[in-house]
Design a protein around this motif. Sequence first.
Motif, mmCIF file in Angstrom:
data_model
loop_
_atom_site.group_PDB
_atom_site.id
_atom_site.type_symbol
_atom_site.label_atom_id
_atom_site.label_comp_id
_atom_site.label_asym_id
_atom_site.label_seq_id
_atom_site.Cartn_x
_atom_site.Cartn_y
_atom_site.Cartn_z
ATOM 1 N N GLY A 12 -20.071 -3.243 8.572
ATOM 2 C CA GLY A 12 -20.887 -4.453 8.600
ATOM 3 C C GLY A 12 -20.481 -5.360 7.438
ATOM 4 N N MET A 54 -14.524 8.105 10.949
ATOM 5 C CA MET A 54 -15.374 8.638 9.872
ATOM 6 C C MET A 54 -15.006 10.087 9.536
ATOM 7 N N THR A 58 -15.156 4.232 10.236
ATOM 8 C CA THR A 58 -15.927 3.690 11.348
ATOM 9 C C THR A 58 -15.893 4.710 12.488
ATOM 10 N N ARG A 59 -16.857 4.610 13.416
ATOM 11 C CA ARG A 59 -16.848 5.587 14.510
ATOM 12 C C ARG A 59 -15.633 5.388 15.402
ATOM 13 N N GLU A 93 -26.297 10.346 10.305
ATOM 14 C CA GLU A 93 -25.308 10.677 11.345
ATOM 15 C C GLU A 93 -23.903 10.323 10.873
ATOM 16 N N GLY A 96 -18.534 2.157 6.680
ATOM 17 C CA GLY A 96 -19.366 1.070 7.167
ATOM 18 C C GLY A 96 -18.558 -0.194 7.351
ATOM 19 N N THR A 100 -27.987 -9.137 -1.750
ATOM 20 C CA THR A 100 -27.140 -9.417 -0.602
ATOM 21 C C THR A 100 -25.667 -9.149 -0.936
ATOM 22 N N GLY A 111 -29.303 2.032 7.749
ATOM 23 C CA GLY A 111 -30.217 3.103 7.348
ATOM 24 C C GLY A 111 -30.460 4.105 8.458
ATOM 25 N N ILE A 164 -25.415 2.441 -0.812
ATOM 26 C CA ILE A 164 -25.941 1.060 -0.798
ATOM 27 C C ILE A 164 -26.951 0.880 0.330
ATOM 28 N N SER A 165 -27.148 1.890 1.147
ATOM 29 C CA SER A 165 -27.936 1.730 2.372
ATOM 30 C C SER A 165 -29.418 1.519 2.075
ATOM 31 N N VAL A 193 -21.578 -5.602 4.468
ATOM 32 C CA VAL A 193 -21.447 -4.939 3.165
ATOM 33 C C VAL A 193 -20.117 -4.187 3.085
#
Length: 213
Positions: free
Chosen positions: A9, A52, A30-31, A73, A7, A133, A68, A90-91, A11
């Motif tokens: 983002g 990933m 990451t993709r 995926e 991830g 957060t 989420g 954590i999602s 987070v």
Amino acid sequence: MRISVIGTGVVGRTLAHGLAGGGHDVVVGTRSPDETAAREEWSDSNLRLAPMEGVADGADLVVNATSGVGTLEALGRVGPSLDGKVLLDISNPLDFSRGFPPTLSVKDTDSLAEQVQRAFPETRVVKSLNMMTASVMLDPIPGTTVFVAGNDAEARRTVADLLRSFGWEHLIEFPSIEAARGLEMWLPLWVRLMGVLGTPEFNLRIVTREAPA
Ligand SMILES: NC(=O)c1ccc[n+]([C@@H]2O[C@H](COP(=O)([O-])OP(=O)(O)OC[C@H]3O[C@@H](n4cnc5c(N)ncnc54)[C@H](OP(=O)(O)O)[C@@H]3O)[C@@H](O)[C@H]2O)c1
């Protein structure tokens, strides 16, 4: 520890930088590493980005910090390298398709963490940190509480030890991933609290009454 953070983002970035700063060997899944590296918020980062696919190979701990709606995926792309691993999830199953405030795409009788656990039965899923957060995760508000939920005691201990290394002192453990239903259902209240408090920098504190003598 060798830690794969899935991830990119806020987070993923916050945790990956914090973990690397704490001496862990971190890779971020990451993709598209090229597209992510080109994003402004990643431009001055020296974190290692990887596709990933297979990013959990050799990891001692994997962190799921994907959206989420994208979690199943994303973890599907990570694939068999998740087998046997401790997955700190954590999602949150937030659905923004009808705007703000978001609704939950799964709740009451199921949770995203349980969906992940069912989809990856060889992975030891531990739900934690989803109720605050990103900045609070690594910099706990003194006296507040963090929850840790998962079926596997050793996996919970791995996550709890990591949380203590961030400075968390008040942990409450749930011995079943089913407890993630409650942890995820905090989010509808969390977003409304953020509105009235005017800040995302808050957290829960659980206080029990002394048992009568
Ligand atoms: N923001 C917070 O402070 C906070 C606090 C607690 C919990 N959370 C939860 O933590 C998670 C991450 O939140 P965030 O705000 O950092 O980021 P986010 O924008 O919710 O998620 C970004 C990540 O999700 C991946 N992703 C999105 N759709 C995907 C798909 N269809 N397939 C595969 N991957 C996909 C993206 O992959 P690419 O890298 O390839 O783009 C990216 O890495 C969320 O579940 C959120 O609810 C957030």
